[in-house]
Design an enzyme around this catalytic site. Structure first.
Site, short mmCIF file in Angstrom:
data_model
loop_
_atom_site.label_atom_id
_atom_site.label_comp_id
_atom_site.label_asym_id
_atom_site.label_seq_id
_atom_site.Cartn_x
_atom_site.Cartn_y
_atom_site.Cartn_z
CE LYS A 37 -32.50 -36.95 32.15
NZ LYS A 37 -31.15 -37.06 32.69
NE ARG A 138 -23.78 -37.53 31.05
CZ ARG A 138 -25.00 -37.80 31.54
NH1 ARG A 138 -25.72 -38.78 31.05
NH2 ARG A 138 -25.49 -37.07 32.53
CE1 TYR A 289 -45.55 -55.85 6.17
CE2 TYR A 289 -45.43 -54.77 8.31
CZ TYR A 289 -45.76 -54.73 6.96
OH TYR A 289 -46.30 -53.60 6.42
CG MET A 337 -44.58 -47.21 11.28
SD MET A 337 -44.38 -46.31 9.72
CE MET A 337 -42.92 -47.04 9.06
C1 LIG Z 1 -31.18 -37.37 34.09
C2 LIG Z 1 -30.41 -36.67 35.11
C3 LIG Z 1 -30.80 -36.73 36.47
C4 LIG Z 1 -31.94 -37.59 36.95
O1 LIG Z 1 -31.55 -38.95 36.99
P1 LIG Z 1 -32.55 -40.12 37.45
O2 LIG Z 1 -31.70 -41.33 37.46
O3 LIG Z 1 -33.63 -40.17 36.42
O4 LIG Z 1 -33.07 -39.75 38.78
C5 LIG Z 1 -30.10 -35.95 37.35
N1 LIG Z 1 -29.06 -35.18 36.96
C6 LIG Z 1 -28.65 -35.13 35.68
C7 LIG Z 1 -27.49 -34.27 35.31
C8 LIG Z 1 -29.30 -35.87 34.71
O5 LIG Z 1 -28.89 -35.82 33.44
#
Ligand SMILES: *Cc1c(COP(=O)(O)O)cnc(C)c1O
Length: 397
Positions: A37, A138, A289, A337
């Site tokens: 992700k 969550r 800056y 930036m």
């Molecule tokens: C991000 C995530 C993981 C992976 O977690 P890590 O701590 O990066 O290993 C696993 N399951 C879900 C649902 C996640 O959102």
């Protein structure tokens, strides 16, 4: 093609070795979902997804239909889990690209049923994974009360009833997420596993036979202590356990203080740039800056062509460091930036064109995402994801 001298190198070998190591830790029977992700935690989805699949990941996990469509466009075969659920307007694209959504709201199921009907998919041909909220609060169907609690189990039963024989949807997996991912010696609340076990029992008693039981991230996998109990949960309902490591895949195990052998994970990413300009300024002069950097001696400053728009966090102003000529140089003044100034007064040999490492190793030294996270008060996840998409990711070795 890229011309601006700011880039990220991704080591094919290290990513492949990490996945192999994590698969070994999962044990022969469990599957491994490589979590890619957020653009593979900043490492580049396009670069990383094919490598983890070639290295034997059973699944890949992402958090948007957009990323799933991009991953599928690379003609990657393995199942892709959309861990974030589906939003209005996304269900059709998810099904057309054979993405497997995580669901927990009734409206997720409504959207998917409607899309399935439109596409002529029926008879349980659309697999989905149901998330159980066992205490993270969550996402997932809330299920955090003792067995026998009618309110919690009514919500769970209500959603499980949606997988009746006439539905286009099939309950292919049941998952949960633990609330202690960042530290290995912080045990998962035993109650989370207990609630998960109970939810699986409820589903099984209702005649549902999911193929996958999915739980556990990097911390679960590396700490190891919960794997046997998760494995036996999967066994009791005749499913296969699926573990979901993310951060550790990239060579950053969550931190721990216990005795776990982690030396075989390797940091996959090196973030590089080059010195593009040099100048000398006198004692008592300033840089950047708001003149927050002031010299007390004649100083030599080097310019790096990257700044907070690239993900060099502005909180590193006058604090962070980089590697050049195998030595550390500190950031002088405010990060801009698109530019950052470093103090190379004691590094007389530095020249225009020298390679500079922002994250990674050079000579015998290294700067890790842990170090930066500590300097700016965050976690390595955010440092890595913070590398802007405009920085090209290049595969090496
Ligand atoms: C991000 C995530 C993981 C992976 O977690 P890590 O701590 O990066 O290993 C696993 N399951 C879900 C649902 C996640 O959102």
């Amino acid at each position: 093609m890229f011309t601006r001298p700011v880039w990220v190198e991704i080591s094919r070998q290290k990513l492949t070795q990490n996945l192999t190591r994590l698969r070994a830790l999962a044990g022969g029977r469990a599957g491994v979902m490589a979590v890619v992700k957020a653009n593979a935690y900043g490492h580049g989805l396009m670069q990383c997804a094919p490598l983890v699949i070639a290295a034997g990941a059973d699944w890949i996990g992402i958090t948007s239909v957009d990323e799933g469509v991009r991953a599928r466009a690379m003609s990657l075969d393995p199942p892709i889990l959309i861990m974030s659920g589906v939003w209005r307007g996304e269900a059709e694209a998810a099904l057309e690209h054979a993405l497997t959504p995580v669901v927990w709201e009734h409206f997720h199921l409504d959207l998917l049923e409607a899309a399935a009907q439109k596409l002529g998919l029926r008879g349980g041909s659309v697999p989905v994974h149901l998330e159980i909220d066992t205490g993270m609060s969550r996402q997932g169907v809330r299920f955090t009360r003792p067995p026998g609690d009618t309110e919690g189990s009514a919500a769970l039963r209500g959603i499980l009833e949606r997988f009746h024989s006439g539905s286009a949807l099939r309950l292919e997996g049941i998952m949960t997420h633990f609330s202690a991912p960042e530290v290995l010696d912080d045990a998962h609340p035993p109650s989370q596993i207990g609630f998960f076990a109970e939810a699986l029992r409820v589903a099984y008693a209702m005649g549902l036979r999911p193929q996958w039981v999915s739980a556990g991230n990097s911390a679960t996998l590396l700490a190891g202590r919960d794997i046997a109990s998760l494995q036996s949960l999967a066994d009791t309902i005749g499913a296969r356990l699926l573990l979901r490591p993310g951060l550790s895949l990239y060579g950053y195990p969550p931190r721990f203080t216990g005795e776990v052998d982690l030396d075989r994970l390797h940091q996959v990413l090196t973030w590089k740039t080059r010195v593009t300009s040099l100048r000398e300024i006198g004692a008592g002069e300033s840089a950047g800056y708001n003149s927050t950097f002031r010299t007390d001696r004649k100083s030599r400053l080097a310019l790096l062509p990257c700044g907070y728009a690239d993900g060099v966090n502005r909180l590193l102003s006058n604090r962070g460091s980089v590697l050049v000529r195998g030595q550390r140089a500190t950031i002088a003044g405010r990060v801009s930036m698109d530019q950052t100034i470093i103090d190379v007064t004691d590094l007389r040999e530095v020249e225009i064109g020298d390679e500079v490492v922002l994250i990674g190793s050079q000579g015998g030294l290294s700067i890790t995402a842990y170090e930066i996270a500590d300097q700016i008060g965050t976690i390595p996840y955010e440092v890595l994801c913070g590398i802007n998409q405009r920085v090209p990711r290049v595969l090496v070795d």
